[in-house]
Scaffold this motif. Structure first.
Motif, PDB file in Angstrom:
ATOM      1  N   GLN A 113       0.839  -1.141   0.120  1.00 14.67           N
ATOM      2  CA  GLN A 113       0.012   0.190  -0.029  1.00 14.67           C
ATOM      3  C   GLN A 113       1.176   1.238   0.047  1.00 14.67           C
ATOM      4  O   GLN A 113       1.051   2.257   0.601  1.00 14.67           O
ATOM      5  CB  GLN A 113      -0.992   0.186   1.323  1.00 14.67           C
ATOM      6  N   GLY A 114       1.473   1.587  -1.261  1.00 13.04           N
ATOM      7  CA  GLY A 114       2.789   2.309  -0.949  1.00 13.04           C
ATOM      8  C   GLY A 114       2.064   3.714  -2.250  1.00 13.04           C
ATOM      9  O   GLY A 114       2.473   5.193  -1.373  1.00 13.04           O
ATOM     10  N   TYR A 115       0.968   3.672  -2.262  1.00 10.95           N
ATOM     11  CA  TYR A 115       0.596   4.500  -3.443  1.00 10.95           C
ATOM     12  C   TYR A 115      -0.142   5.849  -2.654  1.00 10.95           C
ATOM     13  O   TYR A 115      -0.753   5.303  -1.586  1.00 10.95           O
ATOM     14  CB  TYR A 115      -0.568   4.059  -4.304  1.00 10.95           C
ATOM     15  N   GLY A 183       0.046   9.576   8.469  1.00  9.34           N
ATOM     16  CA  GLY A 183       0.640   9.821   7.601  1.00  9.34           C
ATOM     17  C   GLY A 183       1.735   9.409   6.294  1.00  9.34           C
ATOM     18  O   GLY A 183       2.262   9.521   5.510  1.00  9.34           O
ATOM     19  N   VAL A 184       2.004   8.646   6.681  1.00  8.33           N
ATOM     20  CA  VAL A 184       2.878   7.869   5.968  1.00  8.33           C
ATOM     21  C   VAL A 184       2.390   6.453   5.277  1.00  8.33           C
ATOM     22  O   VAL A 184       2.037   5.273   5.698  1.00  8.33           O
ATOM     23  CB  VAL A 184       3.994   7.522   7.294  1.00  8.33           C
ATOM     24  N   GLU A 185       2.699   6.030   3.946  1.00  2.83           N
ATOM     25  CA  GLU A 185       2.728   4.994   3.018  1.00  2.83           C
ATOM     26  C   GLU A 185       2.784   4.199   3.438  1.00  2.83           C
ATOM     27  O   GLU A 185       4.708   4.468   4.118  1.00  2.83           O
ATOM     28  CB  GLU A 185       2.184   5.520   1.861  1.00  2.83           C
ATOM     29  N   ARG A 206      11.205   8.301   3.259  1.00  2.00           N
ATOM     30  CA  ARG A 206      11.134   9.401   1.885  1.00  2.00           C
ATOM     31  C   ARG A 206       9.306   9.071   1.740  1.00  2.00           C
ATOM     32  O   ARG A 206       8.791   7.649   1.347  1.00  2.00           O
ATOM     33  CB  ARG A 206      12.254   9.257   0.654  1.00  2.00           C
ATOM     34  N   ARG A 207       9.099   9.586   1.652  1.00  2.00           N
ATOM     35  CA  ARG A 207       7.845  10.235   0.807  1.00  2.00           C
ATOM     36  C   ARG A 207       7.619   9.107  -0.826  1.00  2.00           C
ATOM     37  O   ARG A 207       8.821  10.063  -1.433  1.00  2.00           O
ATOM     38  CB  ARG A 207       6.998  11.263   0.566  1.00  2.00           C
ATOM     39  N   LYS A 208       6.686   8.581  -1.143  1.00  2.73           N
ATOM     40  CA  LYS A 208       6.099   8.214  -2.529  1.00  2.73           C
ATOM     41  C   LYS A 208       6.572   9.325  -3.927  1.00  2.73           C
ATOM     42  O   LYS A 208       6.387   9.730  -3.277  1.00  2.73           O
ATOM     43  CB  LYS A 208       5.099   7.500  -2.390  1.00  2.73           C
ATOM     44  N   TYR A 296      -1.042  15.079  -2.204  1.00  2.00           N
ATOM     45  CA  TYR A 296       0.682  15.481  -2.628  1.00  2.00           C
ATOM     46  C   TYR A 296       1.602  15.937  -1.967  1.00  2.00           C
ATOM     47  O   TYR A 296       1.113  17.860  -2.202  1.00  2.00           O
ATOM     48  CB  TYR A 296       0.941  15.392  -3.872  1.00  2.00           C
ATOM     49  N   LYS A 297       2.698  15.732  -1.260  1.00  6.25           N
ATOM     50  CA  LYS A 297       3.477  17.066  -0.923  1.00  6.25           C
ATOM     51  C   LYS A 297       4.958  16.250  -1.203  1.00  6.25           C
ATOM     52  O   LYS A 297       5.004  15.553  -0.833  1.00  6.25           O
ATOM     53  CB  LYS A 297       3.216  17.374   0.808  1.00  6.25           C
ATOM     54  N   PRO A 298       5.652  17.141  -1.950  1.00  3.16           N
ATOM     55  CA  PRO A 298       6.391  16.532  -2.101  1.00  3.16           C
ATOM     56  C   PRO A 298       7.848  16.695  -0.659  1.00  3.16           C
ATOM     57  O   PRO A 298       6.844  17.345   0.475  1.00  3.16           O
ATOM     58  CB  PRO A 298       7.028  18.007  -2.748  1.00  3.16           C
ATOM     59  N   ASN A 299       9.534  15.452  -1.124  1.00  5.55           N
ATOM     60  CA  ASN A 299       9.491  15.482   0.404  1.00  5.55           C
ATOM     61  C   ASN A 299      10.334  17.111   0.316  1.00  5.55           C
ATOM     62  O   ASN A 299      11.051  17.625  -0.389  1.00  5.55           O
ATOM     63  CB  ASN A 299      10.392  14.381  -0.276  1.00  5.55           C
ATOM     64  N   LYS A 300      10.669  17.044   2.033  1.00  6.73           N
ATOM     65  CA  LYS A 300      11.386  18.567   2.108  1.00  6.73           C
ATOM     66  C   LYS A 300      12.736  19.087   1.772  1.00  6.73           C
ATOM     67  O   LYS A 300      13.148  20.036   1.149  1.00  6.73           O
ATOM     68  CB  LYS A 300      11.962  18.816   3.608  1.00  6.73           C
ATOM     69  N   ASP A 301      12.938  18.318   0.980  1.00 12.02           N
ATOM     70  CA  ASP A 301      14.904  18.380   0.777  1.00 12.02           C
ATOM     71  C   ASP A 301      14.423  18.591  -0.708  1.00 12.02           C
ATOM     72  O   ASP A 301      15.519  18.918  -1.146  1.00 12.02           O
ATOM     73  CB  ASP A 301      15.967  16.761   1.081  1.00 12.02           C
TER      74      ASP A 301
END
Length: 302
Positions: A113-115, A183-185, A206-208, A296-301
């Motif tokens: 369930q990574g999406y 909040g983490v897939e 790291r977010r998907k 969708y939220k991009p990774n902070k870096d």
């Protein structure tokens, strides 16, 4: 991505334990500032692999549209977008290295369930059912992509996350354990590797990032450049007549029309090979890219 990083790190650990003479090689494709390239560099440095990077530009992707669709035998939009990067990195491996058997993290997002849209699942039961549906359709989309783009260059692909023993075990776990958490897939999978020091923690959590998005800059995705090119290839009247031109599974965008047109030229009368388009669920989506979703939220870096 996370899944391929875990596979590479595990192989590296096994290679050290067995004192293998051959180095573990890792490969990444993307633009210089792409999220996947940056993450892959970090993982490669951490595990000590022999790392290779393949540059990618939208122009290079556009040049191989027809040959990728030829090898895919499919006109699904998101499958095509991701296939271009995998096709080009496979071409590099074939031409520049002696590697024949390669490993990939394919299948983990469906199984674990990574999406990102799994955050919107109405219940653990619904999420579990969706995971099984995705697994059953692997041959239509993701595994089709992985198999055809690598086989096109004579490579043999191995997909450890789809080992039947692992998939059977994971699907036997309680539904509540498999859903996104905090909040983490893919929370359960990430947790299983936590503390093992196989890969950097910021990569582990790291977010998907979808492959077709991750290989290009956050500022402008590969599919956006592709759509800009297609704008001049398909006119408005053609799209308006799409349902009549292609009554089965009619495309709703110029991008979809463009792929379908090429597919029909290559494989006339075989449109049912792609029974439906891959799209996120439980959310009002008009495009399969995760970057278009409100969650969708991009990774902070990045």
């Amino acid at each position: 991505g996370l899944d391929s990083s875990l596979v590479a790190a595990t192989l590296m650990k096994l290679a050290k334990q067995e004192e293998l003479k051959y180095p573990v090689q890792t490969f990444a494709i993307g633009a210089e500032d792409s999220p996947d390239i940056q993450a892959a560099r970090k993982v490669a440095a951490y595990i000590g692999s022999e790392h290779h990077e393949v540059s990618f530009t939208p122009e290079e992707g556009i040049k191989v549209v027809k040959e990728v669709i030829f090898h895919l035998e499919c006109y699904d939009i998101t499958t095509f977008r991701a296939s271009v990067g995998m096709y080009l990195v496979s071409k590099f491996i074939r031409e520049k290295t002696d590697s024949v058997v390669i490993f990939s993290g394919e299948g983990a997002d469906k199984l674990t369930q990574g999406y990102i849209y799994f955050h919107k699942a109405p219940s653990p039961k619904a999420a579990a059912e969706e995971s099984v549906r995705l697994m059953k359709e692997l041959y239509l989309f993701d595994v089709l992509r992985a198999d055809r783009t690598t086989a096109a260059h004579g490579l043999e692909l191995r997909v450890p996350f789809l080992d039947h023993r692992f998939t059977a075990y994971y699907l036997s776990l309680p539904e509540e354990m498999r859903v996104p958490k905090d909040g983490v897939e893919k929370f359960l999978l990430r947790s299983a590797f936590a503390g093992e020091n196989l890969i950097p923690d910021d990569i582990l959590w790291r977010r998907k990032e979808a492959f077709s998005d991750g290989i290009t800059s956050v500022k402008k995705s590969w599919y956006t450049s592709l759509q800009e090119h297609i704008e001049s290839e398909v006119n408005d009247s053609e799209l308006e007549m799409a349902a009549k031109t292609f009554p089965f599974n009619p495309p709703k965008t110029k991008e979809g029309y463009y792929f379908r047109q090429i597919f029909e030229e290559l494989y006339p009368g075989r449109c049912e090979w792609t029974p439906h388009y891959w799209m996120p669920r439980w959310i009002n989506a008009t495009d399969p890219s995760a970057r278009t979703l409100s969650i969708y939220k991009p990774n902070k870096d990045q």
